[in-house]
Design a protein around this motif. Structure first.
Motif, PDB file in Angstrom:
ATOM      1  N   ARG A 107      -4.836  -0.222  -5.195  1.00 53.73           N
ATOM      2  CA  ARG A 107      -3.925  -0.157  -5.019  1.00 53.73           C
ATOM      3  C   ARG A 107      -2.933   1.363  -5.840  1.00 53.73           C
ATOM      4  O   ARG A 107      -4.084   1.523  -6.059  1.00 53.73           O
ATOM      5  CB  ARG A 107      -2.973  -1.119  -5.891  1.00 53.73           C
ATOM      6  CG  ARG A 107      -2.884  -2.841  -4.758  1.00 53.73           C
ATOM      7  CD  ARG A 107      -3.024  -2.940  -3.455  1.00 53.73           C
ATOM      8  NE  ARG A 107      -3.347  -3.944  -2.666  1.00 53.73           N
ATOM      9  CZ  ARG A 107      -4.194  -4.161  -1.963  1.00 53.73           C
ATOM     10  NH1 ARG A 107      -4.801  -3.667  -1.801  1.00 53.73           N
ATOM     11  NH2 ARG A 107      -4.661  -5.107  -1.469  1.00 53.73           N
ATOM     12  N   THR A 108      -2.171   1.543  -4.775  1.00 57.57           N
ATOM     13  CA  THR A 108      -1.650   2.436  -5.791  1.00 57.57           C
ATOM     14  C   THR A 108       0.103   2.546  -5.703  1.00 57.57           C
ATOM     15  O   THR A 108       0.110   3.840  -6.775  1.00 57.57           O
ATOM     16  CB  THR A 108      -0.882   3.886  -4.344  1.00 57.57           C
ATOM     17  OG1 THR A 108      -0.667   2.423  -3.116  1.00 57.57           O
ATOM     18  CG2 THR A 108      -2.605   4.528  -3.738  1.00 57.57           C
ATOM     19  N   GLU A 109       0.558   1.585  -5.780  1.00 54.82           N
ATOM     20  CA  GLU A 109       1.327   1.378  -6.866  1.00 54.82           C
ATOM     21  C   GLU A 109       1.289   1.059  -8.095  1.00 54.82           C
ATOM     22  O   GLU A 109       0.956   0.578  -9.168  1.00 54.82           O
ATOM     23  CB  GLU A 109       1.769  -0.473  -6.478  1.00 54.82           C
ATOM     24  CG  GLU A 109       2.255  -1.015  -5.555  1.00 54.82           C
ATOM     25  CD  GLU A 109       0.871  -1.337  -4.509  1.00 54.82           C
ATOM     26  OE1 GLU A 109       0.276  -1.446  -5.755  1.00 54.82           O
ATOM     27  OE2 GLU A 109       0.959  -1.461  -3.322  1.00 54.82           O
ATOM     28  N   VAL A 121       0.306   4.258 -10.002  1.00 52.81           N
ATOM     29  CA  VAL A 121       0.252   5.213 -10.021  1.00 52.81           C
ATOM     30  C   VAL A 121       0.399   6.523 -10.531  1.00 52.81           C
ATOM     31  O   VAL A 121       1.182   6.764  -8.787  1.00 52.81           O
ATOM     32  CB  VAL A 121      -1.335   5.071  -8.958  1.00 52.81           C
ATOM     33  CG1 VAL A 121      -2.078   5.857  -9.737  1.00 52.81           C
ATOM     34  CG2 VAL A 121      -1.896   3.497  -8.902  1.00 52.81           C
ATOM     35  N   ARG A 130      -3.773  10.933 -10.018  1.00 53.79           N
ATOM     36  CA  ARG A 130      -5.460  11.232  -9.978  1.00 53.79           C
ATOM     37  C   ARG A 130      -5.812  11.914 -10.092  1.00 53.79           C
ATOM     38  O   ARG A 130      -5.730  13.221 -10.055  1.00 53.79           O
ATOM     39  CB  ARG A 130      -5.550  10.034  -9.258  1.00 53.79           C
ATOM     40  CG  ARG A 130      -5.857   8.235  -9.173  1.00 53.79           C
ATOM     41  CD  ARG A 130      -6.493   7.969  -7.539  1.00 53.79           C
ATOM     42  NE  ARG A 130      -6.175   6.369  -8.145  1.00 53.79           N
ATOM     43  CZ  ARG A 130      -5.430   5.034  -7.109  1.00 53.79           C
ATOM     44  NH1 ARG A 130      -5.408   5.695  -5.575  1.00 53.79           N
ATOM     45  NH2 ARG A 130      -5.838   4.513  -6.748  1.00 53.79           N
ATOM     46  N   ALA A 154      -6.227   3.674   0.597  1.00 53.69           N
ATOM     47  CA  ALA A 154      -5.870   3.559  -0.845  1.00 53.69           C
ATOM     48  C   ALA A 154      -6.140   4.087  -1.914  1.00 53.69           C
ATOM     49  O   ALA A 154      -5.931   4.969  -3.015  1.00 53.69           O
ATOM     50  CB  ALA A 154      -5.527   2.200  -1.651  1.00 53.69           C
ATOM     51  N   ILE A 181      -3.185   8.560  -3.218  1.00 54.23           N
ATOM     52  CA  ILE A 181      -2.516   9.125  -4.406  1.00 54.23           C
ATOM     53  C   ILE A 181      -2.847  11.095  -4.287  1.00 54.23           C
ATOM     54  O   ILE A 181      -4.313  10.820  -5.001  1.00 54.23           O
ATOM     55  CB  ILE A 181      -2.890   8.995  -6.048  1.00 54.23           C
ATOM     56  CG1 ILE A 181      -2.301   7.161  -5.377  1.00 54.23           C
ATOM     57  CG2 ILE A 181      -2.762   9.244  -7.485  1.00 54.23           C
ATOM     58  CD1 ILE A 181      -0.649   7.194  -5.673  1.00 54.23           C
ATOM     59  N   GLU A 212      -5.416   7.679 -13.635  1.00 55.09           N
ATOM     60  CA  GLU A 212      -6.323   6.882 -12.768  1.00 55.09           C
ATOM     61  C   GLU A 212      -7.207   8.594 -12.274  1.00 55.09           C
ATOM     62  O   GLU A 212      -7.361   9.351 -12.581  1.00 55.09           O
ATOM     63  CB  GLU A 212      -6.082   6.232 -11.637  1.00 55.09           C
ATOM     64  CG  GLU A 212      -5.442   4.461 -12.090  1.00 55.09           C
ATOM     65  CD  GLU A 212      -5.294   3.984 -11.265  1.00 55.09           C
ATOM     66  OE1 GLU A 212      -4.700   2.342 -11.027  1.00 55.09           O
ATOM     67  OE2 GLU A 212      -5.133   4.503  -9.911  1.00 55.09           O
ATOM     68  N   VAL A 270      -9.643   2.961 -12.818  1.00 56.18           N
ATOM     69  CA  VAL A 270      -8.468   2.228 -11.763  1.00 56.18           C
ATOM     70  C   VAL A 270      -8.009   0.384 -11.989  1.00 56.18           C
ATOM     71  O   VAL A 270      -8.658   0.092 -12.218  1.00 56.18           O
ATOM     72  CB  VAL A 270      -8.793   2.289 -10.516  1.00 56.18           C
ATOM     73  CG1 VAL A 270      -7.999   1.916  -9.250  1.00 56.18           C
ATOM     74  CG2 VAL A 270      -9.189   3.606  -9.813  1.00 56.18           C
TER      75      VAL A 270
END
Length: 472
Positions: A40-42, A44, A47, A96, A100, A321, A333
């Motif tokens: 998931r990217t919520e 974050v 990266r 996903a 990011i 991440e 992650v």
């Protein structure tokens, strides 16, 4: 409590790049696809990418990282590159994973400059095609000076590399021989000239605290290092627990005894004074920044005028991440730590035959919201309080922050915590001290296991052992 004393801990810890959290439940049944489709990217923030190139022209005796012999043009390197390209494109299929924007890229190893110019360009092209690099600020390549030339530097620059870093380790002929560093000093100087023509930033690594090293030898190394002209230099105390037995056989053959950790701490304090007098200031736990001519150090002990962005995703906050590519590469992650197949041959074979990669996954109890306190604060020297979701931080860690502040190792105001000069001397110990007991136990077991390796010798870790009542 220790009170007004330099000795805040009863032992020094060896410097080691440990992960956080160390513990977790192994998930043997999760496949590469099942994991990445569920990323998931919520929440974050950013990266970074790590790309592992596991080949070296020569094997340094202080290094135990995942690598093997290989030189530019070898078929085994080409085979590995083809597998790596497949993994890059495999990860590029998952929205996903790629959703990011990537802020930093680091090519490590091994020796990434064993790649040919063509291989460098092919990997770079695959990264640009598979990931969103519109926010890329830092692209670092590790190098060994014998394996670089104008053609490779041009290829690195063409794919976006703006930082180069090489391992010089020592100027002393004795320790270069013991380390199996086969480049000449003239080649080291020539490499700085070459790199400076192509890249915005050039840096190199040095090691100190080797068996038998005197302050005179150490002083010469520091003096020569400042004369290289680079903007930064990284200086590490050697961690004997993660070196090869062959290095220790070399020490023994020359009658060189291990230095105590008290002696190494004195070298660290001396290093700071020497480099400050030479116009440098720390920018992280072991990195030093050259200040502009006649400039005074900034208001804080750790400079904020320079930052290794990649390290903000390794010694980091929970929401920065890391995605690893290549055999043995690690991804962090959320609450997951993922390691790619450690075996280079089976990593390449499975990707080339099946289009997949074996991974080992560990899942923590929860997202490590406190990771910025445990890692980023000691390493970078300051912590923005707004970066930490305090409602999710265990009370024991908050209590430890208070004690470290009371002991003069940190200072606190309304906006941040900062590491003091005293705290910097013990920054690795602070990482350990701020970690939960379960993580401390894993690290203790790791160090104890390494110390039992036959033929490996290390100095006394105790700090004034007659005193008691230390904070850790």
């Amino acid at each position: 409590m220790p009170g007004r004393t330099l000795m805040k801990f009863d032992r020094q810890l060896p410097f080691y790049n440990w992960l956080y959290p160390m513990k977790g439940q192994e998930l043997d049944t999760v496949t590469h696809h099942d994991f990445h489709v569920g990323v998931r990217t919520e929440g974050v923030r950013s990266r970074a990418l790590y790309v592992h190139i596991p080949f070296c022209d020569t094997i340094c005796t202080f290094c135990t990282l995942n690598r093997g012999l290989g030189s530019t043009g070898d078929e085994q390197i080409e085979l590995y590159v083809r597998a790596l390209l497949l993994e890059i494109r495999l990860k590029g299929r998952y929205a996903a994973v790629t959703g990011i924007p990537i802020r930093a890229i680091f090519f490590g190893g091994g020796t990434p400059t064993t790649l040919s110019a063509d291989q460098i360009r092919r990997i770079g092209r695959a990264l640009h095609e598979s990931f969103d690099l519109t926010a890329l600020e830092e692209f670092t390549f590790e190098a060994e000076v014998k394996s670089v030339d104008d053609e490779k530097c041009a290829a690195m620059r063409d794919i976006g590399v703006n930082k180069i870093r090489f391992g010089l380790q020592s100027f002393d002929p004795l320790y270069r021989e013991l380390f199996n560093v086969t480049a000449t000093i003239d080649q080291e100087y020539a490499a700085v000239e070459l790199f400076s023509r192509y890249f915005e930033h050039v840096s190199f690594d040095m090691i100190y605290g080797m068996h038998g090293q005197t302050f005179e030898q150490f002083s010469r190394d520091i003096e020569y290092a400042t004369g290289m002209g680079t903007r930064t230099v990284e200086l590490y105390p050697i961690s004997n627990v993660v070196t090869q037995v062959s290095l220790h056989r070399g020490y023994a053959d020359r009658g060189l005894a291990p230095l105590s950790f008290m002696h190494k701490m004195a070298m660290t304090i001396y290093l700071d004074q020497y480099l400050r007098a030479s116009g440098f200031q720390q920018h992280n736990g072991h990195g030093f920044l050259r200040l502009p001519e006649n400039a005074e150090p900034g208001p804080h002990f750790i400079s904020r005028d320079y930052l290794n962005l990649y390290n903000t995703h390794t010694w980091s906050h929970y929401d920065d991440e890391l995605i690893g590519l290549g055999n043995s590469a690690i991804s962090q992650v959320g609450k997951y730590t993922v390691m790619n197949d450690e075996n280079r041959a089976s990593y390449a074979k499975r990707l080339l035959d099946d289009g997949d990669v074996k991974i080992n996954i560990t899942v923590g109890d929860d997202i490590p919201y406190e990771r910025g306190i445990v890692l980023a604060l000691p390493y970078f020297g300051h912590l923005d309080k707004k970066r930490v979701p305090w409602d999710h931080v265990p009370p024991e860690i908050v209590d430890k922050l208070g004690l470290l502040t009371q002991e003069g190792m940190l200072v606190e105001d309304d906006e941040e915590f900062r590491v003091t000069k005293l705290g910097w001397i013990w920054y690795v110990n602070m990482m350990y001290y701020l970690s939960p007991t379960s993580d401390q136990r894993v690290l203790d077991e790791f160090v104890a296991l390494k110390r039992r390796v036959k033929g490996l010798t290390d100095g006394d870790t105790r700090m004034l052992p007659l005193l008691t009542g230390r904070v850790g």
